[in-house]
Motif scaffolding. Sequence first.
Motif, PDB file in Angstrom:
ATOM      1  N   PHE A   1       0.824  -1.213   0.000  1.00  0.00           N
ATOM      2  CA  PHE A   1       0.000   0.000   0.000  1.00  0.00           C
ATOM      3  C   PHE A   1       0.853   1.256   0.000  1.00  0.00           C
ATOM      4  CE2 PHE A   1       0.390  -0.847   4.606  1.00  0.00           C
ATOM      5  CZ  PHE A   1       0.760   0.404   5.084  1.00  0.00           C
ATOM      6  N   LEU A   2       2.044   1.200   0.624  1.00  0.00           N
ATOM      7  CA  LEU A   2       2.904   2.382   0.663  1.00  0.00           C
ATOM      8  C   LEU A   2       3.575   2.598  -0.690  1.00  0.00           C
ATOM      9  CD1 LEU A   2       3.762   4.461   2.902  1.00  0.00           C
ATOM     10  CD2 LEU A   2       5.955   3.277   2.902  1.00  0.00           C
TER      11      LEU A   2
ATOM     12  N   SER B   1       1.115   4.020  -3.006  1.00  0.00           N
ATOM     13  CA  SER B   1       0.905   5.445  -2.728  1.00  0.00           C
ATOM     14  C   SER B   1       2.003   6.289  -3.361  1.00  0.00           C
ATOM     15  CB  SER B   1       0.863   5.689  -1.214  1.00  0.00           C
ATOM     16  OG  SER B   1      -0.239   5.060  -0.622  1.00  0.00           O
TER      17      SER B   1
ATOM     18  N   PHE C   1       7.501   2.415   8.402  1.00  0.00           N
ATOM     19  CA  PHE C   1       6.975   1.750   7.206  1.00  0.00           C
ATOM     20  C   PHE C   1       8.041   0.930   6.460  1.00  0.00           C
ATOM     21  CE2 PHE C   1       3.840   5.317   7.510  1.00  0.00           C
ATOM     22  CZ  PHE C   1       2.683   4.551   7.589  1.00  0.00           C
TER      23      PHE C   1
ATOM     24  N   VAL D   1       3.769   8.996   2.420  1.00  0.00           N
ATOM     25  CA  VAL D   1       3.725   8.704   3.857  1.00  0.00           C
ATOM     26  C   VAL D   1       2.407   9.190   4.450  1.00  0.00           C
ATOM     27  CG1 VAL D   1       4.791   9.236   6.097  1.00  0.00           C
ATOM     28  CG2 VAL D   1       6.234   8.660   4.133  1.00  0.00           C
TER      29      VAL D   1
ATOM     30  N   GLN E   1      -0.474   9.256   2.959  1.00  0.00           N
ATOM     31  CA  GLN E   1      -1.480   8.256   2.602  1.00  0.00           C
ATOM     32  C   GLN E   1      -1.325   6.991   3.450  1.00  0.00           C
ATOM     33  OE1 GLN E   1      -1.925   7.625  -1.656  1.00  0.00           O
ATOM     34  NE2 GLN E   1      -1.462   9.776  -2.085  1.00  0.00           N
ATOM     35  N   GLY E   2      -0.063   6.625   3.745  1.00  0.00           N
ATOM     36  CA  GLY E   2       0.174   5.464   4.606  1.00  0.00           C
ATOM     37  C   GLY E   2      -0.401   5.665   5.997  1.00  0.00           C
TER      38      GLY E   2
ATOM     39  N   ARG F   1      -4.248   5.420   6.046  1.00  0.00           N
ATOM     40  CA  ARG F   1      -4.673   4.015   6.106  1.00  0.00           C
ATOM     41  C   ARG F   1      -4.543   3.465   7.520  1.00  0.00           C
ATOM     42  NH1 ARG F   1      -2.413  -1.085   6.334  1.00  0.00           N
ATOM     43  NH2 ARG F   1      -3.385  -2.713   5.056  1.00  0.00           N
ATOM     44  N   GLU F   2      -3.419   3.746   8.155  1.00  0.00           N
ATOM     45  CA  GLU F   2      -3.171   3.187   9.486  1.00  0.00           C
ATOM     46  C   GLU F   2      -4.095   3.785  10.542  1.00  0.00           C
ATOM     47  OE1 GLU F   2      -1.141   0.516  10.403  1.00  0.00           O
ATOM     48  OE2 GLU F   2      -1.357   0.347   8.239  1.00  0.00           O
TER      49      GLU F   2
ATOM     50  N   TYR G   1      -0.689  -2.382   9.523  1.00  0.00           N
ATOM     51  CA  TYR G   1       0.743  -2.679   9.371  1.00  0.00           C
ATOM     52  C   TYR G   1       1.468  -2.532  10.702  1.00  0.00           C
ATOM     53  CZ  TYR G   1       5.401  -2.715   7.197  1.00  0.00           C
ATOM     54  OH  TYR G   1       6.690  -3.029   6.845  1.00  0.00           O
TER      55      TYR G   1
END
Length: 425
Positions: free
Chosen positions: A45-46, A49, A250, A289, A291-292, A295-296, A306
Amino acid sequence: MSRPVQARRLEGIDKNIWVEFVKLAATYSKVNLGQGFPDFPPPDFLKESFVRALSGENHMLHQYTRAFGHPPLVKILAQFFGKLLGRDLDPMTNVMVTVGAYQALFCCFQALVDEGDEVIIIEPFFDCYEPMVKMAGGTPVFVPLRPKAPKDGKLMSSADWQLDPAELASKFSERTKAIVLNSPNNPLGKVFSREELELIADLCVKHDVLCLSDEVYEWLVYDGKEHIRIASLQGMWDRTVIIGSAGKTFSATGWKVGWTVGPNRLLQHLRTVHQNSVYHCATVAQEAVAQGFQRELELYGKPDSYFVQLPKELQQKRDWLVQSLDAVGMKPIIPEGTYFLVADISKFKSNVPDVPDSDEPYDSRFAKWMVKNKGLAAIPLSAFYSGAHKNNYNHFIRFCFAKEEATLKAANDILQKWKQEKTSP
């Protein structure tokens, strides 16, 4: 030329353990468990992104963004860490994005430490703290974590390395400006307990001392341990700068995205250093980052997060390397967190005899011999101590277990072959 070229602030800090050992690993190693980076990829996913940010229609992601942090990133960091700390954070004043945690640390020391200020550093420590304090004109004051032998012949844990409360208190004075806290700790993997953090917090409040809290391994804690943020303790928010890393969070250390979180009264001075040095961090990496983290935040505490999955995977890798080292006689200290474990090499001293009166610590010579003769790279623990204390704990080396299964198996093969050579007549 008779006039000195070098600035005085660089005197005595020109040597760097990573420059030396990265070169040795590149030249000799078959298996590199030295430098702290994963050899597995970041999560899909990262990477996706990053690709979207790089190849999407928003061409402004290829240009400068806000100097103190890309707006989507500082907003989600404020939201995320506000949730963790239980307070409302202003993304514009309580968060600053940096070129990795390394630059965040540099900004802290340059902005907050003055000539004659003392900065308490807990040993063993990530090696850049000492030269960065000195470059700012400060004086490092060292206090060690002291190991206590476990009972019943068990393997030692990083929790067995503890501060002596009286010794720590004795290091605080009217000259003390700050203390550097690194939990989870590199190189030991120690996760400071609430009781230990309260001891540090009480002394900071009593002596009006700042806390620079290096928390880059905050998600990498094992065996059900809890990472407690010292800024959440009473009286600590207004005197603490939290330092974080997308690289460690990440598994993307090469992206060099870090951050600081703290009160504006401190971060305003970090911004002054940042705007007059680096000024700006890579926009595309910040977007990915952000966007990461989005998600988290949505998956926080859930099995698909994650931040839940990675420590489970790393704990298995840790356990595998612990068993591998223990089986050949290198006694591992079981880490509660981070990428790293430290192992006692005392039983291997017959391979590399001691040299009396040598200026080089034994573990440093051992690590160099090991990479040249066995092809296995690790880092000497003495590299994480001040000059006066390097020989106090010079029979340990640090391994990184944030590696692919094939890498750890290759390391085990080297160790098993070495053991057979030692035991064969």
